[in-house]
Design a protein around this motif. Structure first.
Motif, short mmCIF file in Angstrom:
data_model
loop_
_atom_site.label_atom_id
_atom_site.label_comp_id
_atom_site.label_asym_id
_atom_site.label_seq_id
_atom_site.Cartn_x
_atom_site.Cartn_y
_atom_site.Cartn_z
N ALA A 122 -0.84 6.45 -1.61
CA ALA A 122 -0.99 6.03 -0.21
C ALA A 122 -0.22 4.74 0.06
CB ALA A 122 -2.47 5.85 0.13
N LEU A 123 -0.23 3.82 -0.89
CA LEU A 123 0.52 2.58 -0.71
C LEU A 123 2.01 2.87 -0.58
CD1 LEU A 123 -1.34 0.35 -3.33
CD2 LEU A 123 -1.48 0.14 -0.84
N ALA A 124 2.51 3.79 -1.39
CA ALA A 124 3.92 4.16 -1.31
C ALA A 124 4.25 4.83 0.02
CB ALA A 124 4.30 5.07 -2.47
N ALA A 125 3.23 5.45 0.62
CA ALA A 125 3.42 6.14 1.90
C ALA A 125 3.09 5.23 3.09
CB ALA A 125 2.56 7.39 1.96
N GLY A 126 2.97 3.92 2.83
CA GLY A 126 2.87 2.97 3.93
C GLY A 126 1.53 2.34 4.20
N LEU A 127 0.53 2.58 3.35
CA LEU A 127 -0.77 1.96 3.58
C LEU A 127 -0.68 0.45 3.43
CD1 LEU A 127 -3.84 2.11 4.03
CD2 LEU A 127 -4.09 2.37 1.55
N HIS A 128 -1.15 -0.25 4.45
CA HIS A 128 -1.24 -1.71 4.41
C HIS A 128 -2.70 -2.10 4.58
CE1 HIS A 128 -0.56 -5.96 5.22
NE2 HIS A 128 -1.30 -5.83 6.30
N ASN A 129 -3.17 -3.03 3.75
CA ASN A 129 -4.55 -3.47 3.81
C ASN A 129 -4.61 -4.93 4.26
OD1 ASN A 129 -6.13 -1.13 2.40
ND2 ASN A 129 -4.33 -1.49 1.12
N ARG A 130 -5.20 -5.14 5.42
CA ARG A 130 -5.30 -6.50 5.96
C ARG A 130 -6.22 -7.36 5.08
NH1 ARG A 130 -6.75 -5.24 11.73
NH2 ARG A 130 -5.68 -3.31 11.12
N PRO A 131 -6.11 -8.70 5.17
CA PRO A 131 -6.96 -9.57 4.35
C PRO A 131 -8.44 -9.37 4.65
CG PRO A 131 -5.14 -10.80 5.34
CD PRO A 131 -5.14 -9.45 5.98
N VAL A 132 -9.27 -9.57 3.63
CA VAL A 132 -10.70 -9.39 3.80
C VAL A 132 -11.26 -10.32 4.87
CG1 VAL A 132 -11.33 -11.01 1.96
CG2 VAL A 132 -12.89 -9.14 2.57
N ALA A 133 -10.68 -11.52 5.01
CA ALA A 133 -11.17 -12.46 6.02
C ALA A 133 -11.00 -11.89 7.42
CB ALA A 133 -10.43 -13.79 5.90
N GLU A 134 -9.95 -11.11 7.64
CA GLU A 134 -9.73 -10.50 8.95
C GLU A 134 -10.75 -9.39 9.21
OE1 GLU A 134 -6.16 -8.22 11.43
OE2 GLU A 134 -5.68 -9.50 9.70
N THR A 135 -10.99 -8.57 8.20
CA THR A 135 -11.97 -7.50 8.36
C THR A 135 -13.35 -8.07 8.65
OG1 THR A 135 -10.78 -5.97 6.91
CG2 THR A 135 -13.14 -5.59 7.16
N ILE A 136 -13.78 -9.05 7.86
CA ILE A 136 -15.11 -9.62 8.04
C ILE A 136 -15.20 -10.42 9.32
CG2 ILE A 136 -16.78 -11.24 7.05
CD1 ILE A 136 -15.90 -10.32 4.28
N SER A 164 2.20 15.58 3.89
CA SER A 164 1.33 16.69 3.48
C SER A 164 0.62 16.33 2.18
CB SER A 164 2.15 17.97 3.27
OG SER A 164 2.73 18.41 4.48
N GLY A 165 -0.55 16.92 2.00
CA GLY A 165 -1.29 16.78 0.76
C GLY A 165 -2.41 15.77 0.83
N PRO A 166 -3.07 15.52 -0.32
CA PRO A 166 -4.17 14.56 -0.38
C PRO A 166 -3.67 13.15 -0.66
CG PRO A 166 -4.01 15.70 -2.47
CD PRO A 166 -2.93 16.27 -1.58
N PHE A 167 -4.32 12.18 -0.06
CA PHE A 167 -4.00 10.77 -0.28
C PHE A 167 -5.31 9.99 -0.36
CE2 PHE A 167 -0.26 12.47 1.73
CZ PHE A 167 0.82 11.79 1.17
N ASP A 168 -5.43 9.16 -1.40
CA ASP A 168 -6.60 8.29 -1.52
C ASP A 168 -6.37 7.03 -0.68
OD1 ASP A 168 -7.65 10.12 -3.23
OD2 ASP A 168 -7.49 8.91 -5.03
N LEU A 169 -7.17 6.85 0.36
CA LEU A 169 -7.01 5.73 1.28
C LEU A 169 -8.00 4.63 0.91
CD1 LEU A 169 -5.32 5.17 4.02
CD2 LEU A 169 -5.05 7.38 2.88
N VAL A 170 -7.51 3.65 0.19
CA VAL A 170 -8.35 2.54 -0.24
C VAL A 170 -7.42 1.42 -0.70
CG1 VAL A 170 -8.55 3.27 -2.65
CG2 VAL A 170 -10.45 2.02 -1.60
N SER A 171 -7.90 0.20 -0.67
CA SER A 171 -7.08 -0.93 -1.10
C SER A 171 -6.86 -0.90 -2.61
CB SER A 171 -7.78 -2.24 -0.72
OG SER A 171 -9.01 -2.36 -1.41
N PRO A 172 -5.90 -1.67 -3.10
CA PRO A 172 -5.75 -1.78 -4.56
C PRO A 172 -7.01 -2.40 -5.16
CG PRO A 172 -3.82 -2.66 -3.42
CD PRO A 172 -4.87 -2.43 -2.38
N PRO A 173 -7.32 -2.09 -6.42
CA PRO A 173 -8.46 -2.74 -7.08
C PRO A 173 -8.33 -4.26 -7.02
CG PRO A 173 -7.61 -0.95 -8.44
CD PRO A 173 -6.63 -1.16 -7.32
N GLY A 174 -9.41 -4.93 -6.70
CA GLY A 174 -9.36 -6.39 -6.64
C GLY A 174 -8.74 -6.93 -5.37
N HIS A 175 -8.58 -6.09 -4.34
CA HIS A 175 -8.12 -6.60 -3.04
C HIS A 175 -9.00 -7.76 -2.61
CE1 HIS A 175 -6.32 -6.51 0.93
NE2 HIS A 175 -7.52 -6.36 1.48
N THR A 176 -10.28 -7.67 -2.95
CA THR A 176 -11.17 -8.82 -2.85
C THR A 176 -12.18 -8.72 -3.99
OG1 THR A 176 -12.57 -10.11 -1.34
CG2 THR A 176 -12.89 -7.72 -1.34
#
Length: 330
Positions: A277-291, A206-218
């Motif tokens: 969000a990271l504590a609640a399980g957010l995983h950010n795949r590598p930028v090479a995979e996204t691109i 429940s509640g608001p969560f900011d869904l974004v990678s950590p700063p400098g993920h790329t």
């Protein structure tokens, strides 16, 4: 699933279906869901009777609406006794701008009105999303999640930011690269957003969560070099300092998608704190995979990404780019 045929909505449906959930979509019917397991219903939420096709009961609704708040108000009223939880895909644009460096879910919010747009007036994007959040909150109490996404990239993107860069780099030659190279970027792959959101529904968060990678993920440098690598292009990145780009009258974000020069605007978009969000399980795949996956998808659709109606095509005019490249060479 209110929507579910394009970009974020499609990723959400794919993830839910892949986990074995029974999924019903409601959209205008201009595009059919590509997943055979989906029950598709049609209705225009802006029109009288647009929600009439929603007969039944569900555990969760996921809503990606991004315009007038009153549409979400009508949806929550129609579903309040037939849905247990409401997950709304919102945006970090609900925070007062510019958001503070390291800002999180506690940052000050813009004003919002759950009825905004009902009178036909134009509602700014952030205010529309905040009004929609308020509509969800007043009806569902603590049985909601606001998925406040930052910059969203990945396959099926219909905004055109990463597709433009891939197309430009694929053409080769000298490419204007906005610096500095080590400028940190923060974003979320639509598929990672979908994985987290469906998991949040399953967990009953429940509640608001900011869904974004950590700063400098790329960084801007890694981002553009990866575009060169995945396209196997002969492109040469010609790095320009922010001051030169500003002098040339080139607009950050719109003419040079993703990029914002160092300063308060960049900090607001690319230096937030997604710890919750990271504590609640957010995983950010590598930028090479996204691109790489976005390039593969673009190739599969003939190299031209679909463009979302009502949104301007991002990107830099070739003549304008050539002019600043000549300046760099001199």
């Amino acid at each position: 699933m209110l929507g579910g045929t394009e970009f974020v909505g499609r990723a959400l449906v794919d993830e839910a279906v892949g986990r074995g959930h029974e999924v019903t979509t409601l959209n205008r019917g201009t595009r059919a869901p590509e997943q055979a397991q989906v029950t598709a219903r049609h209705g225009d939420r802006r029109q009288p009777g647009g929600l009439d096709a929603l007969t039944g009961e569900w555990d969760v609704v996921i809503d990606t609406w991004s315009s007038d708040s009153y549409v979400v108000s009508d949806s929550v009223e129609a579903l309040k006794d037939r849905v247990d939880r409401y997950l709304f895909v919102s945006t970090r644009s609900v925070y007062e701008f510019p958001a503070p460096v390291g800002g999180d879910e506690s940052a000050p919010l813009v004003e919002g009105d759950p009825e905004a747009g009902r009178d036909g007036s134009e509602v700014p994007y952030g205010e529309a999303k905040r009004g929609s959040e308020m509509a969800v909150e007043r009806v569902f109490g603590d049985r909601y999640v606001h998925v406040r996404a930052g910059l969203i990239l990945g396959p099926w993107e219909n905004i055109g930011r990463l597709p433009w860069w891939l197309g430009r780099v694929a053409r080769g030659g000298d490419v204007l690269a906005p610096g500095p190279e080590d400028l940190p970027l923060q974003y979320v792959d639509a598929r990672d957003l979908a994985i987290w959101t469906v998991s949040a529904a399953e967990k009953g968060l429940s509640g608001p969560f900011d869904l974004v990678s950590p700063p400098g993920h790329t960084t801007m440098g890694e981002f553009l070099r990866t575009c060169v690598e995945v396209t196997a292009s002969d492109a040469v990145l010609r790095w320009a300092p922010p001051e030169l780009i500003e002098q040339a009258g080139i607009e950050p974000w719109t003419e040079l998608p993703v990029w914002i020069p160092p300063g308060p605007d960049h900090a607001a978009l690319h230096l937030s704190d997604p710890a919750k969000a990271l504590a609640a399980g957010l995983h950010n795949r590598p930028v090479a995979e996204t691109i790489g996956d976005t390039w593969a998808w673009l190739q599969s659709v003939g190299g031209q990404a679909p463009q979302r109606p009502g949104r301007p095509q991002p990107g830099l005019d070739p003549e304008k780019e050539a002019e600043i490249l000549r300046t760099l060479k001199s």
